[in-house]
Design a protein around this motif. Sequence first.
Motif, PDB file in Angstrom:
ATOM      1  N   LEU A 158       0.818  -1.212   0.000  1.00  0.00           N
ATOM      2  CA  LEU A 158       0.000   0.000   0.000  1.00  0.00           C
ATOM      3  C   LEU A 158       0.854   1.265   0.000  1.00  0.00           C
ATOM      4  O   LEU A 158       0.367   2.339  -0.332  1.00  0.00           O
ATOM      5  CB  LEU A 158      -0.934  -0.004   1.212  1.00  0.00           C
ATOM      6  CG  LEU A 158      -2.022  -1.087   1.172  1.00  0.00           C
ATOM      7  CD1 LEU A 158      -2.974  -0.930   2.337  1.00  0.00           C
ATOM      8  CD2 LEU A 158      -2.787  -1.035  -0.144  1.00  0.00           C
ATOM      9  N   ALA A 159       2.103   1.123   0.384  1.00  0.00           N
ATOM     10  CA  ALA A 159       2.974   2.300   0.389  1.00  0.00           C
ATOM     11  C   ALA A 159       3.469   2.618  -1.014  1.00  0.00           C
ATOM     12  O   ALA A 159       3.820   3.758  -1.307  1.00  0.00           O
ATOM     13  CB  ALA A 159       4.153   2.077   1.326  1.00  0.00           C
ATOM     14  N   GLY A 160       3.453   1.628  -1.904  1.00  0.00           N
ATOM     15  CA  GLY A 160       4.120   1.817  -3.182  1.00  0.00           C
ATOM     16  C   GLY A 160       3.238   1.963  -4.391  1.00  0.00           C
ATOM     17  O   GLY A 160       3.736   2.146  -5.499  1.00  0.00           O
ATOM     18  N   ALA A 183      -6.617  -0.416  -8.805  1.00  0.00           N
ATOM     19  CA  ALA A 183      -6.454  -1.802  -9.251  1.00  0.00           C
ATOM     20  C   ALA A 183      -5.143  -2.388  -8.737  1.00  0.00           C
ATOM     21  O   ALA A 183      -5.091  -3.542  -8.299  1.00  0.00           O
ATOM     22  CB  ALA A 183      -6.509  -1.880 -10.779  1.00  0.00           C
ATOM     23  N   GLY A 184      -4.090  -1.571  -8.771  1.00  0.00           N
ATOM     24  CA  GLY A 184      -2.793  -2.059  -8.308  1.00  0.00           C
ATOM     25  C   GLY A 184      -2.819  -2.393  -6.829  1.00  0.00           C
ATOM     26  O   GLY A 184      -2.300  -3.436  -6.404  1.00  0.00           O
ATOM     27  N   VAL A 210      -2.892  -6.426  -2.521  1.00  0.00           N
ATOM     28  CA  VAL A 210      -3.388  -6.950  -1.251  1.00  0.00           C
ATOM     29  C   VAL A 210      -3.801  -8.414  -1.385  1.00  0.00           C
ATOM     30  O   VAL A 210      -3.479  -9.246  -0.535  1.00  0.00           O
ATOM     31  CB  VAL A 210      -4.574  -6.096  -0.741  1.00  0.00           C
ATOM     32  CG1 VAL A 210      -5.334  -6.817   0.353  1.00  0.00           C
ATOM     33  CG2 VAL A 210      -4.069  -4.752  -0.245  1.00  0.00           C
ATOM     34  N   LEU A 211      -4.485  -8.726  -2.469  1.00  0.00           N
ATOM     35  CA  LEU A 211      -4.953 -10.098  -2.656  1.00  0.00           C
ATOM     36  C   LEU A 211      -3.778 -11.037  -2.941  1.00  0.00           C
ATOM     37  O   LEU A 211      -3.732 -12.170  -2.449  1.00  0.00           O
ATOM     38  CB  LEU A 211      -5.973 -10.152  -3.790  1.00  0.00           C
ATOM     39  CG  LEU A 211      -7.262  -9.369  -3.514  1.00  0.00           C
ATOM     40  CD1 LEU A 211      -8.173  -9.369  -4.732  1.00  0.00           C
ATOM     41  CD2 LEU A 211      -8.004  -9.944  -2.314  1.00  0.00           C
ATOM     42  N   ARG A 212      -2.831 -10.556  -3.721  1.00  0.00           N
ATOM     43  CA  ARG A 212      -1.654 -11.365  -4.038  1.00  0.00           C
ATOM     44  C   ARG A 212      -0.863 -11.684  -2.775  1.00  0.00           C
ATOM     45  O   ARG A 212      -0.402 -12.807  -2.577  1.00  0.00           O
ATOM     46  CB  ARG A 212      -0.759 -10.594  -5.019  1.00  0.00           C
ATOM     47  CG  ARG A 212      -1.207 -10.714  -6.457  1.00  0.00           C
ATOM     48  CD  ARG A 212      -0.779 -12.062  -7.002  1.00  0.00           C
ATOM     49  NE  ARG A 212      -0.819 -12.097  -8.450  1.00  0.00           N
ATOM     50  CZ  ARG A 212      -0.166 -12.997  -9.169  1.00  0.00           C
ATOM     51  NH1 ARG A 212       0.589 -13.895  -8.565  1.00  0.00           N
ATOM     52  NH2 ARG A 212      -0.262 -13.006 -10.471  1.00  0.00           N
ATOM     53  N   VAL A 213      -0.705 -10.671  -1.938  1.00  0.00           N
ATOM     54  CA  VAL A 213       0.031 -10.873  -0.694  1.00  0.00           C
ATOM     55  C   VAL A 213      -0.693 -11.891   0.191  1.00  0.00           C
ATOM     56  O   VAL A 213      -0.073 -12.742   0.816  1.00  0.00           O
ATOM     57  CB  VAL A 213       0.207  -9.533   0.051  1.00  0.00           C
ATOM     58  CG1 VAL A 213       0.607  -9.769   1.502  1.00  0.00           C
ATOM     59  CG2 VAL A 213       1.264  -8.693  -0.645  1.00  0.00           C
ATOM     60  N   VAL A 265      -7.136   0.515   1.220  1.00  0.00           N
ATOM     61  CA  VAL A 265      -6.962   0.338  -0.225  1.00  0.00           C
ATOM     62  C   VAL A 265      -7.730   1.403  -0.984  1.00  0.00           C
ATOM     63  O   VAL A 265      -7.209   2.041  -1.905  1.00  0.00           O
ATOM     64  CB  VAL A 265      -7.444  -1.074  -0.659  1.00  0.00           C
ATOM     65  CG1 VAL A 265      -7.588  -1.141  -2.177  1.00  0.00           C
ATOM     66  CG2 VAL A 265      -6.493  -2.140  -0.165  1.00  0.00           C
ATOM     67  N   VAL A 266      -8.973   1.626  -0.583  1.00  0.00           N
ATOM     68  CA  VAL A 266      -9.831   2.597  -1.264  1.00  0.00           C
ATOM     69  C   VAL A 266      -9.363   4.021  -0.993  1.00  0.00           C
ATOM     70  O   VAL A 266      -9.202   4.827  -1.911  1.00  0.00           O
ATOM     71  CB  VAL A 266     -11.295   2.431  -0.809  1.00  0.00           C
ATOM     72  CG1 VAL A 266     -12.169   3.518  -1.425  1.00  0.00           C
ATOM     73  CG2 VAL A 266     -11.806   1.047  -1.190  1.00  0.00           C
TER      74      VAL A 266
END
Lengths: 228, 228
Positions: B84-86, B91-92, B97-100, B147-148
């Motif tokens: 979330l920092a980067g 979408a990214g 988040v889901l990938r992690v 995220v939002v």
Amino acid sequence: MTTLTAVTDSATTKGEQTRELILSTALRLFAEQGYGKTTMRAIATEAGVSVGNAYYYFSSKEHLMQAYYDHLQNEHREAVQTVLAGDKSFAGRLTGVLRVWLDVSAPYHEFAGTFFKTAADPKSPLSPFSPESQPAREASVEIFRHVVAGSDLKLPAELAAELPELLWLFQMGIVLFWVHDDSADLRRTKLLIDRSVPLIDRLLRLTRIPGVRGVANDIVGLIRAIKP
Amino acid sequence: MTTLTAVTDSATTKGEQTRELILSTALRLFAEQGYGKTTMRAIATEAGVSVGNAYYYFSSKEHLMQAYYDHLQNEHREAVQTVLAGDKSFAGRLTGVLRVWLDVSAPYHEFAGTFFKTAADPKSPLSPFSPESQPAREASVEIFRHVVAGSDLKLPAELAAELPELLWLFQMGIVLFWVHDDSADLRRTKLLIDRSVPLIDRLLRLTRIPGVRGVANDIVGLIRAIKP
DNA sequence: ACGATGATTTGAACGTGTTCAACTTGTGAG
DNA sequence: CTCACAAGTTGAACACGTTCAAATCATCGT
């Protein structure tokens, strides 16, 4: 190999009779006192057979529940016929099918939690995605195929082809909500059905708008891509 | 690999030490041989205590799994920070988040089936909808709020308010798919994430179109209506 | 130091789903 | 009709999660 009598007369063999006896006893006890509180010993005793005998016909307690599920689904399939005969609007047909499911399943609402508990296990044959329950799943999708086919809905062919399975998935969502719904008289689940179906109807008809159709097509493409 | 024994520090009283000992032993055995094959007797023996002692600290085997789940979620919350920092695109961020989550949970994929089996029972405290797991659920929704909030997404206020919970629900769907996914290297789940997130992104931005915004508003209205 | 009180620990016992070797019954070929 | 083999049936035994009354231990005020 299978005897000839099993083909001609399915319920008169000694074995078949015992099987039916155990099954009906189990279903009765499940309905009377719930799945968790019904023991295999109780089923056997009540049916007048031994525990081992029950396992001769049903390899686990879960398999008895599987039979229970099939029983419910048959009731649903029959009850749905009158609904689909009397309504030609897509929203009406879909609401009707879901409402009838709710009616059929209402007596077993409390019991349902336990059912979905075991159904959630991907390794269980009761999982709605398991190979073992493919026939039941297919029969259920067939109902939604009928909902779509007999309706006034006009859709791009690709979307129409995937829609029945999507509606089945939608029903699974409703069921999940239903299992957790403890409101009086299932108020919230009924609200969900009555209000979400018109939304789906509108959403589907929105696919005429080019910008929306693009997304819809991509959704169909995604679904096809992730299928096993 | 992240250590499971990180739990075992910061123990002061005798009771706390025993509790941590039992917990870490249980988590280790769960990871080594799976939940189903790990017996309470094995946990107790391996930890060098009695069975009854394990029950003094954890009132059921499920509660030990609950601790396991908390452990995973903490790992996820920490791992998400760098993502979330980067990235500032919606979408990214969501994909990240889901990938992690997928990475953190990958080692326990097989075990996860058993977990969701008990989580599916509405009466279980492990159910994601239960009061007992509200803190964990809230923490998870908080991630999606982040995220939002940190993204470039511009939405009607009402929709933006409900979106984090909707994304949480979406993640539950991903998890359900993941549990059933037996493709090599979780190919299908990764495909689902990578292709569904851009679709959600596009769908959300479509709410600018008046015809679509109407439906979106009604969806928000429905969600609010069915909340308990 | 010494009880007293509450926290901790024990292991046998219970009820459950499931298994299995042995037993009984039915069936069909000769 | 006989009898060998398959079909059906039995109940004791196993492993498991869980419970609980009793035993042990730790801590504190006196």
